[in-house]
Design a protein around this motif. Structure first.
Motif, PDB file in Angstrom:
ATOM      1  N   SER A 398     -29.793 -11.426   8.274  1.00 55.57           N
ATOM      2  CA  SER A 398     -29.859 -10.011   8.639  1.00 55.57           C
ATOM      3  C   SER A 398     -28.836  -9.158   7.901  1.00 55.57           C
ATOM      4  O   SER A 398     -28.913  -7.928   7.954  1.00 55.57           O
ATOM      5  N   LEU A 399     -27.869  -9.782   7.235  1.00 52.37           N
ATOM      6  CA  LEU A 399     -26.849  -9.045   6.493  1.00 52.37           C
ATOM      7  C   LEU A 399     -26.643  -9.720   5.146  1.00 52.37           C
ATOM      8  O   LEU A 399     -25.760 -10.571   4.987  1.00 52.37           O
ATOM      9  N   PRO A 400     -27.457  -9.393   4.148  1.00 49.41           N
ATOM     10  CA  PRO A 400     -27.331 -10.026   2.835  1.00 49.41           C
ATOM     11  C   PRO A 400     -25.918  -9.883   2.271  1.00 49.41           C
ATOM     12  O   PRO A 400     -25.303  -8.821   2.344  1.00 49.41           O
ATOM     13  N   GLY A 401     -25.407 -10.990   1.750  1.00 51.01           N
ATOM     14  CA  GLY A 401     -24.060 -11.018   1.206  1.00 51.01           C
ATOM     15  C   GLY A 401     -23.020 -11.520   2.191  1.00 51.01           C
ATOM     16  O   GLY A 401     -21.857 -11.715   1.812  1.00 51.01           O
ATOM     17  N   PHE A 402     -23.417 -11.733   3.455  1.00 50.42           N
ATOM     18  CA  PHE A 402     -22.482 -12.207   4.478  1.00 50.42           C
ATOM     19  C   PHE A 402     -22.784 -13.669   4.787  1.00 50.42           C
ATOM     20  O   PHE A 402     -23.925 -14.029   5.083  1.00 50.42           O
ATOM     21  N   TYR A 403     -21.741 -14.504   4.714  1.00 50.95           N
ATOM     22  CA  TYR A 403     -21.891 -15.949   4.890  1.00 50.95           C
ATOM     23  C   TYR A 403     -20.944 -16.445   5.979  1.00 50.95           C
ATOM     24  O   TYR A 403     -19.842 -15.925   6.157  1.00 50.95           O
ATOM     25  N   LEU A 404     -21.378 -17.485   6.674  1.00 50.91           N
ATOM     26  CA  LEU A 404     -20.570 -18.128   7.703  1.00 50.91           C
ATOM     27  C   LEU A 404     -20.162 -19.529   7.261  1.00 50.91           C
ATOM     28  O   LEU A 404     -20.963 -20.265   6.673  1.00 50.91           O
TER      29      LEU A 404
END
Length: 450
Positions: A398-404
């Protein structure tokens, strides 16, 4: 504003135990980079190292100091034995990296391939490990089944065990040394390492990540890796991402004056110990963690009901001041406000003294070498746990560029190098070191605002 929120778990960094090797931070604050990593624990620093080695501009932001929390407070085991099958490839990749880490960093991480022994008290425990051995054999993990006499001899115990399982390729490393060594090497490879630099939030443009706002200013970037350990759920929630995670307290003591103790790392149903680089041992009460009842315990009850059912024997539920402290903890803030991460630089919880006292009593009773031991220090650390006790490593759709890269559930130190390498591969578009599918965030079906 909530600058009056100063919970009892906060202590001055100079007073916390254990003492961590210091890392000289970078002096320049970058206006732009490719990747920002939030969190300076074992996962974050390893990701920074591999991104920097690939020539990718990367900035690591740590609110306190490197390895200030659970990455320096864990048991120091580097193991595949007993792991969930989904973690075995990552564990094997991590052991391979641990074996290279001293050379890779040019520093001593304390890694020693000493082997790990699990001693079983009864038939049920023995059968559980034999079932796991069948799985391990498929992954060509070398393990040895020990009879009662050999288990007692190898562990140095007078206790009558049913048997044991020994994995000679497992080992140990020094939590106070490892992440700092990796962080220093990452900086030498070109990474920017910022300490006492909390990230307040993520900026977006056109629905994707375009930067972060820190307490020092804004850094433009293309990707963000959240490797914040026990803080990840709070940060993710303010970003609009519902990350399932609860915290449990782990407690460790360091002892010396132990003569003739085993070189192997040993765990049983109610004890755990491993030799440390100072020549003594780090010990703990195994299969016993304190779980504080907090507001999030109720918010996430249905997600964790399965974990409660299967792991209730290992949990010591506790209702105390943390409930009120977390009720007062803001769950949302704007990026022009002081964030919780600036108020609480380092989680330094009081250890469970009664569990450590139990561990000392058990070791003195069952292990002759420990009867002369002298306690040097003890400490606590907060462990972030997911509903299935398997980490989340990968993108948030849901938030491209954000990784966990979080939720390692007490396994983070041992499989940290593989976890850091995997998230670096995913962010950079390289072939991943292992299949990332078991760690996808989407398995929880919670990719939405909490």
């Amino acid at each position: 504003m909530f600058t009056d929120f100063i919970p009892n778990i906060v202590k001055d960094e100079d007073s916390m135990a254990p003492k961590v090797e210091p890392v000289q931070p970078s002096t320049e604050f970058p206006a732009r980079t490719n990747v920002v990593i939030i969190g300076g624990g074992i996962i974050g620093v390893t990701a920074a190292l591999f991104l920097a080695r690939s020539g990718i501009p990367v900035t690591l932001c740590e609110k306190g100091h490197i390895a200030g929390e659970q990455s320096s407070r864990n048991w120091g085991w580097t193991r595949v034995m007993g792991r969930d099958e989904r973690e075995l490839p990552l564990g094997q990749a991590s052991l391979n990296l641990w074996g290279q880490m001293n050379e890779m960093t040019g520093r001593d991480t304390g890694f020693r391939q000493c082997g790990i022994l699990y001693a079983c008290d009864n038939e049920r425990e023995m059968n559980d490990f034999l079932k796991w051995k069948d799985i391990a054999d498929r992954y060509q993990i070398r393990t040895e089944v020990l009879d009662p006499a050999r288990t007692a001899e190898k562990s140095g115990s007078q206790r009558l065990f049913r048997g044991g399982l020994f994995c000679p390729t497992d080992g140990r490393a020094e939590p106070t040394m490892a992440a700092p060594a990796i962080a220093a090497a990452a900086r030498e490879q070109g990474a920017t390492v910022l300490t006492r630099c909390a990230v307040r939030g993520v900026e977006t443009r056109g629905g994707r990540v375009c930067g972060v706002v820190t307490e020092r200013g804004t850094i433009a970037c293309e990707s963000v890796i959240l490797a914040g350990g026990a803080w990840s759920r709070l940060f993710a929630g303010n970003t609009g991402i519902d990350l399932p995670s609860l915290q449990v307290l782990g407690s460790v003591a360091r002892v010396d004056n132990v003569e003739g103790g085993p070189e192997e790392t040993v765990g049983g149903s109610d004890f755990a110990f491993r030799r440390n680089i100072q020549g003594g041992y780090n010990i703990s009460r195994r299969n016993a963690s304190v779980a504080d009842i907090v507001p999030d315990s109720f918010r996430q009850f249905t997600r964790f009901i399965g974990a409660y059912r299967t792991g209730w024997r290992e949990l010591r539920l506790h209702l105390g001041r943390r409930f009120l402290e977390e009720m007062r903890m803001p769950r949302a803030w704007s990026m022009d406000e002081i964030s919780p991460f600036e108020i609480i630089r380092t989680l330094d919880p009081e250890p469970s003294h009664y569990l450590l006292d139990e561990a000392i009593t058990i070791l003195k009773r069952d292990f002759p070498a420990f009867r002369t031991m002298r306690e040097v220090e003890r400490w606590g650390g907060m462990i972030d746990v997911t509903p299935d006790a398997v980490p989340v490593i990968g993108p948030v759709d849901s938030l491209p560029g954000f990784y966990l890269a979080t939720g390692f559930s007490g396994h983070g130190f041992g499989i940290g190098p593989g976890g850091g390498r995997l998230i670096a591969d995913l962010v950079s578009g390289r072939t991943p070191v292992v299949d990332p599918t078991p760690f996808r965030f989407g398995r929880f079906n919670t990719d939405h605002r909490p």
